[in-house]
Design an enzyme around this catalytic site. Structure first.
Site, mmCIF file in Angstrom:
data_model
loop_
_atom_site.group_PDB
_atom_site.id
_atom_site.type_symbol
_atom_site.label_atom_id
_atom_site.label_comp_id
_atom_site.label_asym_id
_atom_site.label_seq_id
_atom_site.Cartn_x
_atom_site.Cartn_y
_atom_site.Cartn_z
ATOM 1 N N CYS A 1 4.842 -7.394 7.930
ATOM 2 C CA CYS A 1 5.992 -6.986 8.762
ATOM 3 C C CYS A 1 5.986 -8.105 9.714
ATOM 4 O O CYS A 1 5.019 -8.728 10.474
ATOM 5 C CB CYS A 1 5.748 -5.817 9.411
ATOM 6 N N CYS B 1 3.769 8.119 1.127
ATOM 7 C CA CYS B 1 4.213 7.252 2.407
ATOM 8 C C CYS B 1 4.430 5.744 1.691
ATOM 9 O O CYS B 1 3.050 5.411 1.164
ATOM 10 C CB CYS B 1 2.904 7.035 3.222
ATOM 11 N N CYS C 1 -0.890 5.765 8.790
ATOM 12 C CA CYS C 1 0.250 4.747 9.039
ATOM 13 C C CYS C 1 -0.213 3.681 10.309
ATOM 14 O O CYS C 1 -0.848 4.092 11.167
ATOM 15 C CB CYS C 1 1.326 5.361 9.677
ATOM 16 N N CYS D 1 4.747 -5.731 16.386
ATOM 17 C CA CYS D 1 4.232 -5.020 17.263
ATOM 18 C C CYS D 1 2.760 -5.020 17.243
ATOM 19 O O CYS D 1 2.012 -4.938 16.189
ATOM 20 C CB CYS D 1 4.666 -3.385 16.760
ATOM 21 N N CYS E 1 -0.066 -2.584 16.026
ATOM 22 C CA CYS E 1 0.036 -2.151 14.575
ATOM 23 C C CYS E 1 -0.567 -3.148 13.433
ATOM 24 O O CYS E 1 -0.456 -4.324 13.789
ATOM 25 C CB CYS E 1 1.563 -2.168 14.084
ATOM 26 N N GLU F 1 0.830 -1.239 0.008
ATOM 27 C CA GLU F 1 -0.107 -0.057 0.104
ATOM 28 C C GLU F 1 0.820 1.138 0.197
ATOM 29 O O GLU F 1 1.925 1.309 0.603
ATOM 30 C CB GLU F 1 -0.868 0.174 1.406
ATOM 31 N N SER G 1 11.833 5.276 8.425
ATOM 32 C CA SER G 1 11.538 4.922 9.716
ATOM 33 C C SER G 1 11.523 3.526 10.217
ATOM 34 O O SER G 1 11.358 2.695 9.491
ATOM 35 C CB SER G 1 9.782 5.297 9.666
#
Ligand code: SAH
Ligand code: SF4
Length: 352
Positions: free
Chosen positions: A111, A104, A341, A115, A118, A91, A199
């Site tokens: 991922c 972005c 995000c 976390c 998220c 995305e 990031s």
């Protein structure tokens, strides 16, 4: 998504040779793709027709368009969902502001860092994106921008890239870096290194490598807590790379490139948002090495805690400011289209 974007200018030169064409034809195609944002082979009018036909045969899906594009924030935000080969999704969010235009972008499908707050982390890692798949998101954003209706005095050129979409960029270092070099290449989009922000959740070896690179990109570190006991529960990688070590690496990056490091801090009610914690954070970040971005948590289906309210975020910020630590509150963009995000991937994973 598109193999032509896997190739840098040198690779295009040698590919032109393989097709029996002079090297400069490769340069022409590279520029059409990366600088002129061509949306078809036919547009490449200075490239001979037989070569264009060969390229069209060789790369049938070269100009793949996103599976879904959504518009939000009164037309100033657009989100694209790219279906890669296999099950993977990526995305990209394009955000126009009065003084800049930011894309972005994603570095991985899903991922693996886990976390819990998220949405991307809740998906797990599907796979790394290739350099071409990363660059193609930037090209899409630059092209899409041309179709947006914006106030007349807003900039019309893509100016900033943030690796804050899906994925941990420093867990896919080589491909991310090769994409960064391509975005920086003046024969392509030609973005300044400083306007490209990477990031990270705190992958120390990756931060150290970034500090040694000659291109001074901007680093953002997702900290989210001032003490290891709390950060351990939000960021599993903290067990391996705890706060003191990660901040020391960030300070080395700051010393190497002279760039202030952004600290990302998602404000989670009752977890990391007390004024006591603001004081602890101020002590940790003392000096002029950091700028703190406070972001209200985006609620996700897999995480129960609430976002901190506006007043609470302001009070937290004021503590930091009183201690001389730079801090701003970041308003979430794209919440109406799940483009903020940390929201990326959730809906798609459910729908797909
Ligand atoms: N993996 C990298 C980059 C992608 S995430 C990283 O974590 O830094 C981009 C930013 O969104 C990070 O600061 C991340 O911690 C934050 N984020 C993730 N989920 C969020 C959520 N639900 N609410 C607010 N911010 C979130
Ligand atoms: Fe991955 Fe970043 Fe989400 Fe953590 S916050 S799971 S590192 S994308």
């Amino acid at each position: 998504m598109t193999q032509p974007y896997e190739m840098d200018a040198a690779a295009w030169q040698s590919f032109a040779g393989e097709l029996g064409e002079p090297a400069y034809r490769g340069d022409q195609v590279f520029r059409w793709l990366n600088r002129d944002l061509a949306a078809s082979w036919d547009e490449m009018t200075n490239v001979p027709r037989p070569m264009r036909e060969l390229l069209a045969e060789r790369f049938p899906d070269a100009f793949a368009t996103p599976a879904i594009v959504q518009t939000g924030d009164g037309g100033t935000t657009r989100k694209a969902l790219f279906r890669l080969n296999g099950e993977a999704l990526a995305e990209t969010v394009l955000m126009a502001y009065p003084d800049r235009v930011t894309a972005c972008i994603s570095s991985q499908a899903g991922c693996g860092m886990g976390c819990p707050f998220c949405a991307t982390g809740q998906m797990g890692l599907l796979r790394n994106l290739t350099a071409g798949e990363i660059v193609a998101q930037v090209i899409w954003a630059a092209r899409e921008l041309q179709t947006m209706t914006l106030p007349g005095d807003w900039p019309r050129r893509l100016s900033n890239i943030v690796f804050m979409g899906m994925g941990e960029p420093l867990a896919n270092y080589d491909r991310v870096w090769s994409a960064v070099q391509r975005m920086h290449d003046p024969a392509g989009i030609g973005l300044s290194a400083r306007s490209i922000t990477i990031s990270t959740i705190g992958v120390i070896p990756g931060i150290e490598r970034l500090a040694r690179e000659s291109l001074p990109v901007t680093l953002a570190l997702s900290l989210h807590a001032p003490a290891d006991e709390v950060r351990d529960t939000l960021v599993p990688l903290n067990h391996r790379y705890p706060i003191a070590d990660v901040l020391a690496a960030a300070r080395r990056f700051r010393a190497a490139h002279g760039r202030r490091v952004s600290i990302e801090y998602a404000m989670i009610g009752g977890v990391n948002d007390s004024l006591d914690q603001a004081n602890q954070l101020a002590v940790l970040l003392k000096g002029n090495d950091f700028h703190v971005n406070l972001i209200p948590l985006n609620p996700t289906p897999g995480f129960g805690a609430p976002a901190t309210g506006g007043r609470g975020i302001e009070a937290f910020r004021d503590v930091l400011l009183r201690h001389g630590v730079n801090a701003t509150i970041r308003r979430n963009r794209g919440t109406d289209i799940d483009a903020a995000c940390g929201q990326l991937g959730a809906r798609a994973a459910v729908a797909g």
